[in-house]
Design a protein around this motif. Structure first.
Motif, mmCIF file in Angstrom:
data_model
loop_
_atom_site.group_PDB
_atom_site.id
_atom_site.type_symbol
_atom_site.label_atom_id
_atom_site.label_comp_id
_atom_site.label_asym_id
_atom_site.label_seq_id
_atom_site.Cartn_x
_atom_site.Cartn_y
_atom_site.Cartn_z
ATOM 1 N N LEU A 135 0.855 -1.187 0.000
ATOM 2 C CA LEU A 135 0.000 0.000 0.000
ATOM 3 C C LEU A 135 0.889 1.235 0.000
ATOM 4 N N LEU A 136 0.621 2.127 -0.934
ATOM 5 C CA LEU A 136 1.398 3.356 -1.041
ATOM 6 C C LEU A 136 0.506 4.535 -0.682
ATOM 7 N N LEU A 137 0.960 5.373 0.247
ATOM 8 C CA LEU A 137 0.248 6.607 0.595
ATOM 9 C C LEU A 137 0.917 7.737 -0.164
ATOM 10 N N SER A 138 0.114 8.553 -0.837
ATOM 11 C CA SER A 138 0.684 9.563 -1.705
ATOM 12 C C SER A 138 0.230 10.958 -1.273
ATOM 13 N N GLY A 139 1.208 11.792 -0.918
ATOM 14 C CA GLY A 139 0.898 13.126 -0.396
ATOM 15 C C GLY A 139 1.107 14.195 -1.456
ATOM 16 N N HIS A 140 0.036 14.907 -1.827
ATOM 17 C CA HIS A 140 0.134 15.895 -2.904
ATOM 18 C C HIS A 140 0.901 17.131 -2.461
ATOM 19 N N ALA A 141 1.327 17.915 -3.433
ATOM 20 C CA ALA A 141 2.042 19.168 -3.179
ATOM 21 C C ALA A 141 1.080 20.239 -2.678
ATOM 22 N N GLY A 142 1.638 21.295 -2.057
ATOM 23 C CA GLY A 142 0.825 22.411 -1.600
ATOM 24 C C GLY A 142 0.097 23.065 -2.758
ATOM 25 N N GLY A 143 -1.153 23.406 -2.559
ATOM 26 C CA GLY A 143 -1.943 24.039 -3.609
ATOM 27 C C GLY A 143 -2.538 23.049 -4.591
ATOM 28 N N MET A 144 -2.139 21.787 -4.491
ATOM 29 C CA MET A 144 -2.678 20.765 -5.394
ATOM 30 C C MET A 144 -3.748 19.971 -4.645
ATOM 31 N N HIS A 145 -3.994 18.758 -5.085
ATOM 32 C CA HIS A 145 -5.080 17.960 -4.502
ATOM 33 C C HIS A 145 -4.790 16.488 -4.760
ATOM 34 N N THR A 174 -1.660 -1.027 -4.195
ATOM 35 C CA THR A 174 -2.807 -0.179 -3.897
ATOM 36 C C THR A 174 -2.242 1.191 -3.533
ATOM 37 N N VAL A 175 -2.797 2.257 -4.087
ATOM 38 C CA VAL A 175 -2.300 3.599 -3.794
ATOM 39 C C VAL A 175 -3.451 4.455 -3.274
ATOM 40 N N ALA A 176 -3.192 5.147 -2.171
ATOM 41 C CA ALA A 176 -4.212 6.030 -1.576
ATOM 42 C C ALA A 176 -3.698 7.457 -1.534
ATOM 43 N N ALA A 177 -4.571 8.411 -1.832
ATOM 44 C CA ALA A 177 -4.245 9.834 -1.677
ATOM 45 C C ALA A 177 -5.422 10.508 -0.997
ATOM 46 N N GLY A 220 4.927 8.357 -0.319
ATOM 47 C CA GLY A 220 5.609 9.203 -1.291
ATOM 48 C C GLY A 220 4.972 10.579 -1.307
ATOM 49 N N GLY A 221 5.754 11.639 -1.551
ATOM 50 C CA GLY A 221 5.138 12.956 -1.554
ATOM 51 C C GLY A 221 6.036 14.040 -2.098
ATOM 52 N N MET A 222 5.412 15.199 -2.333
ATOM 53 C CA MET A 222 6.118 16.392 -2.811
ATOM 54 C C MET A 222 5.715 17.608 -1.985
ATOM 55 N N THR A 223 6.624 18.492 -1.712
ATOM 56 C CA THR A 223 6.435 19.762 -0.982
ATOM 57 C C THR A 223 5.586 19.551 0.279
ATOM 58 N N LEU A 224 4.355 20.071 0.314
ATOM 59 C CA LEU A 224 3.501 19.856 1.487
ATOM 60 C C LEU A 224 3.411 18.373 1.831
#
Lengths: 253, 253
Positions: free
Chosen positions: B38-48, B68-71, B144-148
């Protein structure tokens, strides 16, 4: 260029060669494609053209991407006699190691001397390789190396426009390397062994920053220069495949 | 956790969900394997949660490795209403951008506030995901994630031992992040966008050095945080496959 032996196994032909005083080896796929990318591989200091890590990377590039890979012994390495000055450097390194003293200052001088001699040897080797019908003058050319092989490769790439991409590992950074890097505009992949006692991180990053290349990638990996993770070897092969292409008959991975 | 929509295309099922105030999305292979990573995916600031780069990476991991990927949307992002304090921060960032002034000081405060709220939301989401029969409590989990998404992911990983590997991109470095990194012992892959004006290389390397992880890899790539090369996305997926494994029925690549 005189081929002195030829063996074949697992889809790879290995040929040793001599060219004047140079001793070298050439790996190519048994299903060879004319004009496939050519990779020049520079061994580490104290090693030789068939160092285990070098051979493993070479075979991977041959079997996965259909590359031709060439390696030559540095002056005084492998099958080549060592002169008395080189012998003194080698002994100084052994003494420093035994005394747990820094070896970098000695290695830097020794490697620069070796690289100055090795660059024209690589150029002569490249001339001879390009004259082979199975390589030809149109094959895209990359250079990969470690320690001594890095110094040689950067000096070579700075002066020989035939080198189209460079992937290299740990090296002691010094001014002449920084100077060479400033002349290098082709794509670069640089692996820093992050736990190497005598490799200063700041100096390593300064070398990365010095490359004039637009396409440059830095990788820091755990361990020392001789502990390159398998995934970094794969990454290096992928780097070459991105920039040099691959032989036409190899499958995508 | 309530699923609010389900669509399927190219071998991937996409389900949106809500969990109290949280809005999220879950991607999984149509040929789903119970207990796949399972991969948790964190979006960047200002994104979604469905930012284009995030979706591209998610689909790659689902189709290549059977993950499986969750955001989820960060507070005040995507489908979630923004409170007045967040609105003031967002406006301050817009004003600074318009004035070509530094945005990092504002972004750091804003992201820390968002991350403090997002960490318990991710934990609640993870609880709910692990209660799904198709995920289960034994699935290896990566983030996994970018910025925020980096700030949130590092704060989460520092306190939640369920996260077994972290791969992340550009972020403004500050003390709280360094503190979080010192608590992180799981494998880390950190991509630094080398041409990002407000990302200081020295600070970025200090963050890398702060990770307590033995298995840590640093990649510097050309361009800015939103210009991640395709080969870096591939590398991130390979990183997770090395550390979390892959679903049993996916082919090797």
């Amino acid at each position: 260029m005189h081929f002195t032996s030829e063996t074949s196994s697992n889809g790879v032909i290995e040929r040793t060669f001599t060219l004047d005083e140079i001793t070298g080896v050439l790996w190519s796929p048994t299903s060879g494609t004319v004009g496939a990318p050519l990779l020049l591989s520079g061994h580490a200091g104290g090693m030789h053209k068939k160092a285990p890590g070098l051979v493993a990377s070479a075979l991977h590039c041959v079997t996965t991407y259909g590359y031709t890979v060439a390696a030559i012994d540095a002056p005084g390495h492998g099958d080549r006699p060592r002169n008395s000055q080189d012998q003194r450097w080698a002994e100084a390194i052994h003494r420093a190691r035994a005394a747990i003293a820094p070896i970098a200052p000695i290695v830097i001088d020794y490697n620069m001397s070796l690289a100055e001699r090795a660059v024209p040897e690589w150029q002569a080797t490249l001339d001879a390789l390009q004259a082979l019908p199975e390589v030809g003058a149109e094959a895209p050319i990359g250079y990969g190396g470690m320690t001594l092989g890095v110094v040689t490769g950067l000096m070579l790439t700075a002066v020989d426009s035939r080198i189209a991409a460079v992937s290299f590992g740990g090296v002691y950074v010094h001014d002449a390397l920084i100077e060479a890097a400033r002349k290098i505009t082709v794509p670069v992949e640089y692996r820093i062994p992050w736990d190497e006692d005598e490799i200063d991180h700041t100096a390593a990053i300064a070398l990365f920053d010095a490359f004039a290349a637009r396409e440059k990638t830095l990788h820091a990996h755990p361990g020392r220069h001789n502990q390159v993770p398998e995934y970094e070897r794969d990454s290096s092969a992928r780097f070459f495949a991105r920039h040099l292409g691959r032989a036409a008959d190899t499958a995508s991975d």
